[in-house]
Scaffold this motif. Sequence first.
Motif, PDB file in Angstrom:
ATOM      1  N   MET A  41      25.281  71.726  32.479  1.00 37.48           N
ATOM      2  CA  MET A  41      26.274  71.190  33.412  1.00 37.48           C
ATOM      3  C   MET A  41      25.551  70.897  34.714  1.00 37.48           C
ATOM      4  SD  MET A  41      29.864  73.229  32.858  1.00 37.48           S
ATOM      5  CE  MET A  41      29.229  74.814  33.391  1.00 37.48           C
ATOM      6  N   ALA A  42      25.517  69.629  35.080  1.00 38.99           N
ATOM      7  CA  ALA A  42      24.751  69.195  36.240  1.00 38.99           C
ATOM      8  C   ALA A  42      25.678  68.619  37.293  1.00 38.99           C
ATOM      9  CB  ALA A  42      23.716  68.150  35.819  1.00 38.99           C
ATOM     10  N   GLY A  43      25.174  68.604  38.509  1.00 37.23           N
ATOM     11  CA  GLY A  43      25.947  68.019  39.597  1.00 37.23           C
ATOM     12  C   GLY A  43      25.422  68.500  40.931  1.00 37.23           C
ATOM     13  N   ILE A 217      26.609  67.441  30.754  1.00 38.33           N
ATOM     14  CA  ILE A 217      27.925  67.273  31.379  1.00 38.33           C
ATOM     15  C   ILE A 217      27.709  67.153  32.881  1.00 38.33           C
ATOM     16  CG2 ILE A 217      30.180  68.336  31.789  1.00 38.33           C
ATOM     17  CD1 ILE A 217      29.663  69.930  29.149  1.00 38.33           C
ATOM     18  N   ARG A 218      28.167  66.067  33.479  1.00 36.16           N
ATOM     19  CA  ARG A 218      28.015  65.875  34.920  1.00 36.16           C
ATOM     20  C   ARG A 218      29.354  66.139  35.612  1.00 36.16           C
ATOM     21  NH1 ARG A 218      23.222  63.921  36.574  1.00 36.16           N
ATOM     22  NH2 ARG A 218      21.869  62.919  35.004  1.00 36.16           N
ATOM     23  N   LEU A 219      29.294  67.024  36.607  1.00 38.38           N
ATOM     24  CA  LEU A 219      30.474  67.364  37.393  1.00 38.38           C
ATOM     25  C   LEU A 219      30.362  66.755  38.784  1.00 38.38           C
ATOM     26  CD1 LEU A 219      30.935  71.179  36.593  1.00 38.38           C
ATOM     27  CD2 LEU A 219      31.947  69.229  35.431  1.00 38.38           C
ATOM     28  N   ASP A 227      30.151  63.114  30.030  1.00 43.47           N
ATOM     29  CA  ASP A 227      29.821  64.142  29.038  1.00 43.47           C
ATOM     30  C   ASP A 227      29.171  63.418  27.871  1.00 43.47           C
ATOM     31  OD1 ASP A 227      29.739  66.120  27.100  1.00 43.47           O
ATOM     32  OD2 ASP A 227      31.809  66.765  27.364  1.00 43.47           O
ATOM     33  N   HIS A 228      27.830  63.582  27.751  1.00 44.44           N
ATOM     34  CA  HIS A 228      27.078  62.808  26.762  1.00 44.44           C
ATOM     35  C   HIS A 228      26.187  63.697  25.915  1.00 44.44           C
ATOM     36  CE1 HIS A 228      28.343  59.093  28.650  1.00 44.44           C
ATOM     37  NE2 HIS A 228      27.825  59.465  29.803  1.00 44.44           N
ATOM     38  N   GLU A 229      26.132  63.381  24.626  1.00 46.35           N
ATOM     39  CA  GLU A 229      25.109  63.981  23.766  1.00 46.35           C
ATOM     40  C   GLU A 229      23.783  63.318  24.097  1.00 46.35           C
ATOM     41  OE1 GLU A 229      25.608  66.409  21.556  1.00 46.35           O
ATOM     42  OE2 GLU A 229      27.772  66.500  21.922  1.00 46.35           O
ATOM     43  N   ALA A 230      22.713  64.121  24.040  1.00 50.57           N
ATOM     44  CA  ALA A 230      21.380  63.564  24.283  1.00 50.57           C
ATOM     45  C   ALA A 230      20.995  62.653  23.129  1.00 50.57           C
ATOM     46  CB  ALA A 230      20.361  64.679  24.436  1.00 50.57           C
ATOM     47  N   SER A 231      20.291  61.594  23.430  1.00 44.66           N
ATOM     48  CA  SER A 231      19.836  60.679  22.388  1.00 44.66           C
ATOM     49  C   SER A 231      18.537  61.198  21.811  1.00 44.66           C
ATOM     50  CB  SER A 231      19.621  59.272  22.960  1.00 44.66           C
ATOM     51  OG  SER A 231      18.689  59.317  24.021  1.00 44.66           O
TER      52      SER A 231
END
Length: 232
Positions: A41-43, A217-219, A227-231
């Motif tokens: 969770m980033a932000g 997940i970006r807050l 909210d993205h799955e890594a490629s």
Amino acid sequence: MSNEHAVRTERLWKIYPQDPRPVEAVRGIDLTVSRGEFVAMAGPSGSGKTTMLNLVGGLTRPTRGKVWIESEEISALSDRRLANLRMHRIGFVFQSYNLLPVLSALENAEFTLLLQGVPARERRERVRELFREIGLEGLEDRRPPKLSGGQQQRVAVARAVLGEPALVLADEPTANLDSHTAEALLDVMERLNRTKGTTFVFSTHDPRVMERARRLIRLVDGRIESDHEASG
């Protein structure tokens, strides 16, 4: 709710009373984390990521909304039941390590097992086995002041996972570490995730952690912006 989930939140809010107006740190977040995920969770500062970890870990009670750990709704648990749940099912890794300076590395790592009532011989065997896996063999008797920052953080990770929790919550675990040490610590946590199926959720603004996460997940302002799955 399915036991395939390690965490679920429903319309989760945390509001702190403050003059001249209340602070809405978390604003109606719905989140599901499946077992075995490796999530960041980033932000920016103030985005709500640390508050979310504290809510999920039962360290802070929500203003409204619900939190489940696996199949148990924890929001309304008594303090005693919440403490018991944290001891058995949630591991914490803090930015500041939170090791006890008067205890050895081994004693710090086995602390949760001690609280769980695991016999001394089994505790020591489990700690020594994990220390071999994560590069701490031979340092069992050193106290935290005699360990590097990276070694202290590895001890903290060992303490968090030895009780075999459903979930490990890591709050800015690489913030005080140089690049080489941070990468080594992330290697350790990825290996534990892969070999033991431990679910990891990080709060971070460190690109090194975001690159390793399999879900990001970006807050922003207490809400999920993306909210993205890594490629790959």
